[in-house]
Design a protein around this motif. Structure first.
Motif, PDB file in Angstrom:
ATOM      1  N   ILE A   1      -9.215  -2.205  -0.340  1.00  0.00           N
ATOM      2  CA  ILE A   1      -9.686  -2.790  -1.597  1.00  0.00           C
ATOM      3  C   ILE A   1     -11.116  -2.339  -1.907  1.00  0.00           C
ATOM      4  O   ILE A   1     -11.459  -2.084  -3.061  1.00  0.00           O
ATOM      5  CB  ILE A   1      -9.557  -4.341  -1.627  1.00  0.00           C
ATOM      6  N   LEU A   2     -11.924  -2.172  -0.866  1.00  0.00           N
ATOM      7  CA  LEU A   2     -13.289  -1.689  -1.080  1.00  0.00           C
ATOM      8  C   LEU A   2     -13.261  -0.294  -1.706  1.00  0.00           C
ATOM      9  O   LEU A   2     -13.945  -0.025  -2.702  1.00  0.00           O
ATOM     10  CB  LEU A   2     -14.056  -1.668   0.249  1.00  0.00           C
ATOM     11  N   ARG A   3     -12.435   0.588  -1.155  1.00  0.00           N
ATOM     12  CA  ARG A   3     -12.331   1.956  -1.687  1.00  0.00           C
ATOM     13  C   ARG A   3     -11.767   1.960  -3.100  1.00  0.00           C
ATOM     14  O   ARG A   3     -12.206   2.746  -3.945  1.00  0.00           O
ATOM     15  CB  ARG A   3     -11.443   2.801  -0.774  1.00  0.00           C
ATOM     16  N   LEU A   4     -10.793   1.079  -3.357  1.00  0.00           N
ATOM     17  CA  LEU A   4     -10.214   0.981  -4.696  1.00  0.00           C
ATOM     18  C   LEU A   4     -11.290   0.607  -5.719  1.00  0.00           C
ATOM     19  O   LEU A   4     -11.386   1.206  -6.795  1.00  0.00           O
ATOM     20  CB  LEU A   4      -9.088  -0.053  -4.703  1.00  0.00           C
TER      21      LEU A   4
ATOM     22  N   GLY B   1      -8.574 -10.901   2.498  1.00  0.00           N
ATOM     23  CA  GLY B   1      -9.163 -12.227   2.418  1.00  0.00           C
ATOM     24  C   GLY B   1     -10.494 -12.238   3.143  1.00  0.00           C
ATOM     25  O   GLY B   1     -11.027 -11.191   3.504  1.00  0.00           O
ATOM     26  N   PRO B   2     -11.061 -13.434   3.376  1.00  0.00           N
ATOM     27  CA  PRO B   2     -12.396 -13.518   3.980  1.00  0.00           C
ATOM     28  C   PRO B   2     -12.471 -12.867   5.362  1.00  0.00           C
ATOM     29  O   PRO B   2     -11.592 -13.042   6.192  1.00  0.00           O
ATOM     30  CB  PRO B   2     -12.635 -15.026   4.072  1.00  0.00           C
ATOM     31  N   ILE B   3     -13.563 -12.132   5.580  1.00  0.00           N
ATOM     32  CA  ILE B   3     -13.780 -11.420   6.854  1.00  0.00           C
ATOM     33  C   ILE B   3     -14.654 -12.291   7.758  1.00  0.00           C
ATOM     34  O   ILE B   3     -15.753 -12.669   7.372  1.00  0.00           O
ATOM     35  CB  ILE B   3     -14.514 -10.075   6.609  1.00  0.00           C
ATOM     36  N   ILE B   4     -14.166 -12.601   8.958  1.00  0.00           N
ATOM     37  CA  ILE B   4     -14.994 -13.336   9.937  1.00  0.00           C
ATOM     38  C   ILE B   4     -15.818 -12.375  10.801  1.00  0.00           C
ATOM     39  O   ILE B   4     -17.009 -12.580  10.984  1.00  0.00           O
ATOM     40  CB  ILE B   4     -14.130 -14.278  10.811  1.00  0.00           C
TER      41      ILE B   4
ATOM     42  N   ASP C   1       0.788  -2.395  -8.463  1.00  0.00           N
ATOM     43  CA  ASP C   1       0.699  -3.764  -8.985  1.00  0.00           C
ATOM     44  C   ASP C   1      -0.630  -4.391  -8.570  1.00  0.00           C
ATOM     45  O   ASP C   1      -1.310  -5.064  -9.358  1.00  0.00           O
ATOM     46  CB  ASP C   1       1.841  -4.641  -8.438  1.00  0.00           C
ATOM     47  N   PHE C   2      -0.965  -4.169  -7.297  1.00  0.00           N
ATOM     48  CA  PHE C   2      -2.213  -4.695  -6.736  1.00  0.00           C
ATOM     49  C   PHE C   2      -3.426  -4.079  -7.451  1.00  0.00           C
ATOM     50  O   PHE C   2      -4.334  -4.788  -7.896  1.00  0.00           O
ATOM     51  CB  PHE C   2      -2.228  -4.389  -5.228  1.00  0.00           C
ATOM     52  N   ALA C   3      -3.410  -2.740  -7.624  1.00  0.00           N
ATOM     53  CA  ALA C   3      -4.537  -2.046  -8.268  1.00  0.00           C
ATOM     54  C   ALA C   3      -4.721  -2.530  -9.710  1.00  0.00           C
ATOM     55  O   ALA C   3      -5.853  -2.738 -10.172  1.00  0.00           O
ATOM     56  CB  ALA C   3      -4.304  -0.538  -8.236  1.00  0.00           C
TER      57      ALA C   3
ATOM     58  N   VAL D   1     -12.867  -9.958  -2.575  1.00  0.00           N
ATOM     59  CA  VAL D   1     -14.061  -9.424  -3.252  1.00  0.00           C
ATOM     60  C   VAL D   1     -15.280 -10.296  -2.946  1.00  0.00           C
ATOM     61  O   VAL D   1     -16.369  -9.793  -2.661  1.00  0.00           O
ATOM     62  CB  VAL D   1     -13.817  -9.300  -4.776  1.00  0.00           C
ATOM     63  N   GLU D   2     -15.081 -11.609  -2.963  1.00  0.00           N
ATOM     64  CA  GLU D   2     -16.153 -12.560  -2.625  1.00  0.00           C
ATOM     65  C   GLU D   2     -16.707 -12.269  -1.229  1.00  0.00           C
ATOM     66  O   GLU D   2     -17.914 -12.238  -1.002  1.00  0.00           O
ATOM     67  CB  GLU D   2     -15.573 -13.987  -2.674  1.00  0.00           C
ATOM     68  N   SER D   3     -15.786 -12.040  -0.275  1.00  0.00           N
ATOM     69  CA  SER D   3     -16.181 -11.765   1.096  1.00  0.00           C
ATOM     70  C   SER D   3     -16.916 -10.435   1.215  1.00  0.00           C
ATOM     71  O   SER D   3     -17.942 -10.332   1.898  1.00  0.00           O
ATOM     72  CB  SER D   3     -14.947 -11.782   1.999  1.00  0.00           C
TER      73      SER D   3
END
Length: 325
Positions: free
Chosen positions: A210-213, A196-199, A262-264, A315-317
């Protein structure tokens, strides 16, 4: 502002990914927060906390803390009604020195925090454990959904050299032992893979997945994945189990028990423009899927963000932080 106006709580690892979300929500509810971080002179640790909504010098106090330095913990915990022990190193890549990098800070650090909390007369401690203290558990019955009664197989972790699950398992077991022997009220949250969003300015281990994926990595995290959860939901879960006196024991915290495959597949479906690899359907051998893994937290009123929204927020973050174009 909530009914907890002015109540002092301590958040260890307050500048981290989960910690900064937790600090933000606690401030919003009217708490006064003692947040610990590794280095008070590092803007990468302090600036994002100081710029949170509602943060000022009277309700957000920053403390430099080392989990292996007892006195530094005492300073942060003194005067607090509750402690959220979030701080623990998370490395899912190759670990050079497991004892130094993971096991000591997780286990000794947890005991130090609980000891300081007990000495300071803290009412309740919420310990952030992990699904990594539940899974991998190859000897769990194949036809039974994994739940809070399931524990990670320590021998399996040692044989396979998966040190992060071992560190979380041993730290949580040490916490329960301490609670029983010393009469301290603790409650545990076991989050899945948090996204989720990164502070904070730096990216954490789970968002790196997720970035590597999206960049084409074919790793399946066989011993690390049991389901996704939104970072805001994890922070809310901590507050729910702290404020609700009926909350006891462990609390599995996942949107659903699912496979990394499932996530990928969902990421590939939502973002066809990236080179997301096709992975096998069952990436976590023997893991039974269920939508209802986190019954205890749902009964406390937590409504989980669905996988699709978690992916979109992540992804937005990553885009807004410049990690993805």
């Amino acid at each position: 502002m909530g009914e907890r106006e002015g109540e002092v709580v301590c958040v260890t690892g307050g500048s981290g990914y989960i910690g900064s979300w937790l600090v933000q929500l606690l401030l919003h509810r009217g708490y006064t927060v003692n947040a610990t971080l590794k280095n008070l002179n590092d803007e990468k640790e302090t600036k994002h906390l100081q710029s949170l909504d509602g943060a000022n010098q009277s309700n957000l106090r920053l403390f430099q803390m080392d989990l292996l330095n007892y006195d530094s913990i005492v300073a942060a915990v003194t005067g607090a009604a509750g402690v959220f022990h979030v701080a623990s190193p998370c490395i899912v890549d190759q670990v050079q020195d497991p004892q130094l990098q993971l096991l000591d800070p997780a286990i000794k650090g947890t005991i130090n925090v609980l000891t300081a909390a007990k000495e300071a007369g803290v009412r309740r401690v919420v310990v952030t454990s992990s699904i990594s203290a539940i899974f991998p558990s190859p000897n769990w019955p194949a036809d039974v959904v994994k739940d809070e009664d399931c524990w990670t197989d320590e021998e399996y972790c040692k044989q396979k050299g998966v040190w992060y699950p071992l560190s979380k398992t041993l730290a949580e077991k040490a916490a329960w032992k301490f609670a029983v022997e010393k009469g301290l009220d603790i409650v545990v949250v076991n989050p899945g893979t948090v996204m989720g969003p990164i502070i904070p300015p730096a990216i954490n281990a789970s968002m790196l997945m997720i970035l590597r994926l999206l960049q084409g990595c074919t790793e399946t995290y066989e011993d690390f994945f049991m389901g996704l959860v939104h970072v805001k939901d994890v922070a809310l879960a901590h507050i729910l189990v702290y404020e609700n006196t009926l909350a006891t024991g462990r609390h599995l915290c996942v949107e659903a028990i699912s496979h990394y495959g499932d996530f990928a597949a969902k990421v590939a479906e939502l973002y066809p423009e990236y080179k997301v690899p096709r992975l096998p359907k069952d990436t976590q051998p023997g893991l039974l899927r269920t939508k209802d893994g986190s019954k205890k937290l749902k009964e406390l009123g937590l409504v989980f963000t669905p996988m699709e929204q978690i992916i979109k927020d992540s992804v937005e973050s990553l885009r807004s932080k410049g990690y993805l174009s």
